[in-house]
Design an enzyme around this catalytic site. Structure first.
Site, short mmCIF file in Angstrom:
data_model
loop_
_atom_site.label_atom_id
_atom_site.label_comp_id
_atom_site.label_asym_id
_atom_site.label_seq_id
_atom_site.Cartn_x
_atom_site.Cartn_y
_atom_site.Cartn_z
CG ASP A 113 17.76 58.97 -24.67
OD1 ASP A 113 17.52 58.10 -23.81
OD2 ASP A 113 18.91 59.30 -24.99
CB ILE A 114 14.80 54.20 -24.36
CG1 ILE A 114 16.26 53.86 -24.08
CG2 ILE A 114 14.38 53.82 -25.78
CD1 ILE A 114 16.54 52.37 -24.07
N GLY B 291 30.57 60.61 -20.83
CA GLY B 291 29.23 60.05 -20.74
C GLY B 291 28.76 59.31 -21.98
CG HIS C 23 24.66 59.53 -30.02
ND1 HIS C 23 25.75 58.70 -29.82
CD2 HIS C 23 24.17 59.82 -28.80
CE1 HIS C 23 25.89 58.49 -28.51
NE2 HIS C 23 24.94 59.17 -27.88
CG HIS D 56 22.38 63.25 -26.12
ND1 HIS D 56 21.69 62.24 -25.51
CD2 HIS D 56 23.64 62.79 -26.30
CE1 HIS D 56 22.49 61.21 -25.32
NE2 HIS D 56 23.69 61.52 -25.79
#
Length: 117
Positions: free
Chosen positions: A35-36, A96, A103, A105
């Site tokens: 994750d960026i 969120g 996807h 996390h």
């Protein structure tokens, strides 16, 4: 068409190689990348290569690929040497979700509180 790449989807562009990502693992059906904007020392996104708006839509349309995401998240966690970790699917903007391509996390490397924020 459901499952088809979307021209305006950030994650579809990552799958297509149009946008670079720090890919840690790729399979026939999934891509896992860092994750960026990490929320934990280890924060990796595991996405299906097919486009579905969220986890619920993916599970309804292609349950096998939904299972692939969980399997790959577990494999990535093992490769990252995480003793414990959290897998989160945000579904809807109120939860969120900011990229409307299903996807997961994968979060680890620090203690996790319950209930989550």
């Amino acid at each position: 068409m459901v499952g088809e790449p979307q021209d305006d989807c950030l994650f579809c562009k990552i799958v297509a190689g149009q946008i670079p990502a720090d890919v840690v693992q790729e399979t026939e059906t999934t891509v896992a990348f860092r994750d960026i904007n990490p929320q934990a020392p280890t924060h990796i996104l595991v996405i299906p290569k097919v486009h579905h708006r969220d986890a619920a839509a993916l599970a309804a349309a292609e349950p096998g690929i939904a299972a692939d995401i969980l399997r790959e998240a577990g494999q990535v966690a093992a490769e990252e040497k995480l003793d414990s970790y959290r897998i989160v699917f945000n579904t809807g903007s109120g939860a969120g979700q900011t990229v409307f391509h299903a996807h997961a996390h994968l979060l680890g490397g620090r203690g996790m509180q319950w209930p989550p924020g």
